[in-house]
Design an enzyme around this catalytic site. Sequence first.
Site, PDB file in Angstrom:
ATOM      1  N   CYS A 183       0.833  -1.206   0.000  1.00  0.00           N
ATOM      2  CA  CYS A 183       0.000   0.000   0.000  1.00  0.00           C
ATOM      3  C   CYS A 183       0.874   1.266   0.000  1.00  0.00           C
ATOM      4  CB  CYS A 183      -0.952  -0.067   1.186  1.00  0.00           C
ATOM      5  SG  CYS A 183      -2.429   0.911   0.942  1.00  0.00           S
ATOM      6  N   HIS A 207      -3.916  -5.597   1.405  1.00  0.00           N
ATOM      7  CA  HIS A 207      -3.612  -5.819   2.817  1.00  0.00           C
ATOM      8  C   HIS A 207      -4.040  -7.225   3.207  1.00  0.00           C
ATOM      9  CE1 HIS A 207      -2.438  -1.794   3.787  1.00  0.00           C
ATOM     10  NE2 HIS A 207      -3.558  -1.289   3.317  1.00  0.00           N
TER      11      HIS A 207
HETATM   12  N1  LIG Z   1      -3.042   1.934   3.960  1.00  0.00           N
HETATM   13  C1  LIG Z   1      -2.144   2.636   3.254  1.00  0.00           C
HETATM   14  O1  LIG Z   1      -0.962   2.360   3.275  1.00  0.00           O
HETATM   15  C2  LIG Z   1      -2.677   3.842   2.513  1.00  0.00           C
HETATM   16  C3  LIG Z   1      -1.665   4.500   1.635  1.00  0.00           C
HETATM   17  C4  LIG Z   1      -1.993   5.952   1.320  1.00  0.00           C
HETATM   18  N2  LIG Z   1      -2.020   6.729   2.525  1.00  0.00           N
HETATM   19  C5  LIG Z   1      -3.296   6.052   0.547  1.00  0.00           C
HETATM   20  O2  LIG Z   1      -4.317   6.377   1.108  1.00  0.00           O
HETATM   21  O3  LIG Z   1      -3.335   5.773  -0.626  1.00  0.00           O
END
Ligand SMILES: NC(=O)CC[C@H](N)C(=O)O
Length: 494
Positions: free
Chosen positions: A342, A438
């Site tokens: 992510c 995830h």
């Molecule tokens: N859960 C995350 O790592 C999110 C990654 C980033 N902050 C986004 O919203 O795209």
Amino acid sequence: MSRTPALMLQGTGSDVGKSVLVAGLCRLFADQGLRVRPFKPQNMSNNAAVAAIPGSDEWGEIGRAQWLQALACRVPPTVHMNPVLLKPQSETGSQIVVQGRVAGAARGRDYQRLKPALLARVLESFEHVCADADLVIVEGAGSPAEINLRAGDIANMGFATAARVPVLLVGDIDRGGVIASLVGTHAILPPEDRAPIAGFLVNKFRGDVSLFDEGLAAVTRFTGWPSFGVVPWLAGAARLPAEDSVALERLSRQPARAGDVVVAVPRLERIANFDDLDPLLHHPGVTVVFVAPGERLPERADLVLIPGSKSTIADLLALRRNGWDRDLAAHHARGGRVLGLCGGYQMLGRRIRDPEGADGEIREAEGLGLLDVETVMAGEKTVRPVAARSPEGDPIEAYEIHMGATDGPDRARPLALIDGRPEGATSADGSVAGTYLHGLFTADRWRAHFLANLGLTDAGSRYGDGVEAALDEIAADLARTLDTPAMLRLARTR
Ligand SMILES: NC(=O)CC[C@H](N)C(=O)O
């Protein structure tokens, strides 16, 4: 207001083990045939999970702990189980998720002003959870002893008094000062906030419980509260998904075991979804090293895993300040493997743009350049569970929570397919990969193949079974040590 039996655990401080106790109690009472549901009015965590938004076909975010507690109850989670989720995204401010959806962002002081308006939403969600339950087990946040935060409170006594839920106070003997913290909480609470407290329990006891009889008597002498039991140090707790960054502090101190596959994880300031690492944390033959700011990434790491981040660009800049970009480049040059999850995936690309400042204050940054992809943050957040498959055909049950959209030539080599569509990217030489998925390490076959590529033969372990066994074990420990019939009677006084 419904009269569904309910009971709330509040702590003398944060990290006294409330979430695990609630999870254990959920499993214990569910095993007695009750329809049990968890509830936490307000949670603060960047380890979010995906839950259904009842009455819609959309998905929302709740804290990881409530997701786990729902699992303990053997029911699918809903956003009402944790109606307010605060996701810290800078030193001073948090994104506010209400009933699963992003409602805005606020700094601490502004949030204090928002709280009274949120109480109505919290009570609405509580009613929702009560509607199909025989018993609701509610978890407080932090401690009611933080009387400076009492005005407009929705997390502890503000909720308990509004919803008329009886409370048990949990003290943590492992950190010391448990008698003073229980008696001290009694001393500083105003009478109307003392009234809902029906008793106390002591958590994290190591050794011979009878040695503490006098301690229990002392607490009762000072407070008038009966003891509901002394819970031993729960070995099973370490095998449950971690939610708190406090857990991360603990994990960071664990040294690498000789001969293990070493997975190095830079501890980003706004690290998100680090429970992604859980299936590796207790995996035989794997050591996960969480690298604290100021420390170097270990040279003998087999994999550097860059985790998720609540605020990707800010964390990328922090990563560079720590010199981890140089360590990562050296690791890559030595032929080491790299995986980004992510936010970590976004950092590995060539560029990240956030034209609306949706993910933080900084609008644009050059990425680490290890993947030929680019990311743009959109205002709309993708929140959904996905049933994916690796290109080799391994099933991957996962979920997405992100605002960024990522594209570029390396997406020609996806890490997984969702309904035939490619997800994630891999570098041409195969050494660097990234994905939005995830929870992918919970996929047993995929994990086994991934670890085999790092040189480890997985004996075919089943991660989900381990979590289930830990919940059963904790429930059994609680049944032995807490007066759970008295807890049920108390819940029924509501
Ligand atoms: N859960 C995350 O790592 C999110 C990654 C980033 N902050 C986004 O919203 O795209």
